[in-house]
Scaffold this motif. Structure first.
Motif, PDB file in Angstrom:
ATOM      1  N   LEU A  49       0.812  -1.209   0.000  1.00 10.17           N
ATOM      2  CA  LEU A  49       0.000   0.000   0.000  1.00 10.17           C
ATOM      3  C   LEU A  49       0.849   1.265   0.000  1.00 10.17           C
ATOM      4  O   LEU A  49       0.461   2.277  -0.598  1.00 10.17           O
ATOM      5  N   SER A  55      -8.061   1.933  -0.317  1.00 11.43           N
ATOM      6  CA  SER A  55      -7.242   0.963   0.417  1.00 11.43           C
ATOM      7  C   SER A  55      -6.443   1.624   1.533  1.00 11.43           C
ATOM      8  O   SER A  55      -6.066   0.971   2.504  1.00 11.43           O
ATOM      9  N   ILE A  99      -7.411  -3.470  -2.516  1.00 16.14           N
ATOM     10  CA  ILE A  99      -8.532  -3.178  -1.620  1.00 16.14           C
ATOM     11  C   ILE A  99      -8.924  -4.438  -0.849  1.00 16.14           C
ATOM     12  O   ILE A  99      -9.157  -4.404   0.365  1.00 16.14           O
ATOM     13  N   GLU A 151      -6.309  -5.261   1.787  1.00 16.76           N
ATOM     14  CA  GLU A 151      -6.456  -4.387   2.952  1.00 16.76           C
ATOM     15  C   GLU A 151      -7.689  -4.788   3.760  1.00 16.76           C
ATOM     16  O   GLU A 151      -7.658  -4.771   5.002  1.00 16.76           O
ATOM     17  N   SER A 171       0.176  -2.124   5.497  1.00 19.32           N
ATOM     18  CA  SER A 171      -1.053  -1.421   5.876  1.00 19.32           C
ATOM     19  C   SER A 171      -0.848  -0.779   7.234  1.00 19.32           C
ATOM     20  O   SER A 171      -0.985  -1.432   8.280  1.00 19.32           O
TER      21      SER A 171
END
Length: 462
Positions: free
Chosen positions: A167, A202, A376, A379, A416
């Motif tokens: 990310l 995300s 997405i 996450e 993340s």
């Protein structure tokens, strides 16, 4: 030998194997007269001639490639008729080093910008994406002061090619590309904005998602209205990746998600109703239109259940569960929401988790409407593990510690930040529940996460 020219090595091979030039040219499938002239001229071979010579000598196909590049620029002026097929061949056989050698010799010549861009596009659409990426980067350097649509499209391609499960790297790619988005043709802008919005979804950057969604709706609605004009219907114009009305509906879907995150469920429901029953205004009777309308009606139904739940109307949970049980592709997403509801309102959902156990963990990105966005979903799974660990621990189940550790490991892999912090905080809150092995694993993961965060700090890209 590497200091020799290709021509010198060919002549040495002919001598060592007691061949005549005519005999060798036959092996190489080159006309003997042409081969004689090639040997006596100080010019680079063509791609087909090089292939024939290499095969005749029993060498690997790319054996001469580095020297071929050098000779293309030292023995004569660069010839695009020779360079273009060589670039494509290098992509096919996996020689990015040779592609980089060619590009380094062309960076100062703006005349090659459009030619290189065409090759990059061909390679991109043929799935030679790493080679295409190298060429797009060079075109971006060549045309960095041109402010052209071609430069914008290069940056868009580079953005698309850079997206991954990491990310933090996705944020860097989005930040680099975003200033170029409005230079694209409007039909390309819509898909580009959608991909940008996905990155910010995300990352939970909901103000960015809201701004991009509003711009997507504005552009799509203008183009949709124009597409309905009689003259536009009969004319040839560049069509977007999806119909214009898809982006109108998708923008409203994203905005409903924004207000869900803001916990303004009344507003979320308001936006949800804007992508419901679109058949009332969409002037398209195609199968594609029917599928899109069904898609957003399904999204609407499930999200209206969800927003009522999140607003505290827990009586709808049974209806929500029964509805998603008939939508296998949506079960995992629904479980993430049900766990959030359980944590928010302190309710027991063990029976629901047991019922849908086979959908944990998340197993597929496919649905009847296409493939879900992978970052997405990654996450979302990271967040699900953190929330599920919290739920299990709150219900008195020590297995929540293992789930939190799994969540921390997964969050670290995709970088993340929000879920790393969530897992660290929850583990420390329930630390006394952990045994020696779990504490050791936590310490190791904590160290790995710290090192990864130093390598890919989110703050460095703002």
């Amino acid at each position: 030998m590497q200091s020799n020219t290709i021509r010198t090595e060919v002549l040495q091979y002919i001598q060592d194997h007691n061949l005549t030039q005519s005999e060798f040219s036959t092996r190489a499938n080159i006309n003997s007269g042409s081969f004689s002239r090639l040997i006596n001229q100080n010019k680079p071979f063509s791609m087909s001639q090089l292939d024939g010579i290499t095969k005749a000598m029993g060498l690997e196909e790319d054996y001469f490639y580095p020297r071929f590049v050098v000779e293309c620029f030292t023995l004569t002026a660069p010839d695009w008729r020779r360079l273009r097929p060589f670039l494509i061949r290098c992509a096919e056989v996996g020689r990015p080093d040779c592609i980089e050698l060619i590009l380094s010799n062309l960076l100062d010549n703006t005349n090659y910008g459009s030619l290189l861009f065409e090759v990059a596009e061909e390679l991109f659409h043929s799935q030679y994406k790493e080679a295409a990426k190298l060429i797009y980067e060079s075109v971006s350097v060549i045309e960095k002061y041109q402010h052209s649509e071609r430069l914008a499209l290069c940056q868009y391609r580079l953005f698309s090619l850079s997206l991954s499960d990491n990310l933090a790297l996705n944020l860097r790619a989005a930040t680099r590309f975003e200033p170029y988005a409005n230079r694209l043709e409007e039909t390309d802008q819509l898909e580009a904005i959608k991909h940008l919005a996905h990155v910010y979804v995300s990352l939970h950057e909901w103000h960015k998602v809201d701004t991009l969604s509003e711009e997507m709706y504005r552009l799509a609605s203008i183009q949709y209205e124009l597409s309905l004009h009689p003259k536009r219907k009969t004319s040839e114009y560049k069509r977007p990746f999806r119909p214009f009305y898809f982006y109108m509906l998708y923008a409203r879907l994203l905005q409903s998600a924004v207000y869900e995150q803001y916990e303004d469920y009344e507003k979320a429901i308001e936006y949800t109703l804007l992508y419901t029953n679109a058949d009332v205004w969409i002037q398209d009777s195609s199968d594609e239109a029917s599928l899109i309308i069904k898609q957003f009606n399904d999204f609407s139904t499930v999200n209206l259940f969800l927003y009522q739940l999140l607003a505290g109307n827990l009586e709808t949970l049974t209806d929500y569960v029964e509805y998603i049980s008939r939508q296998p592709d949506e079960i995992f997403h629904a479980l993430t929401n049900i766990v959030k509801v359980a944590n928010k309102f302190d309710i027991n959902i063990d029976d629901i988790l047991d019922r849908f156990q086979e959908h944990i963990p998340f197993k597929t990105y496919n649905s009847e409407f296409g493939e879900y966005n992978k970052p997405i979903k990654a996450e979302e799974y990271s967040s699900f593990l953190a929330d599920l660990g919290k739920y299990r621990l709150h219900q008195g189940h020590s297995q929540g510690i293992d789930i939190l550790l799994e969540g921390l490991e997964f969050a670290g892999k995709i970088n993340s930040e929000s879920n790393i912090i969530k897992c660290l905080t929850l583990f420390n809150r329930y630390r006394e529940w952990a045994n020696y092995d779990q504490l050791q694993k936590f310490n190791n993961l904590n160290s790995e996460v710290y090192q990864s965060h130093e390598k890919y700090p989110f703050s460095s890209v703002y």
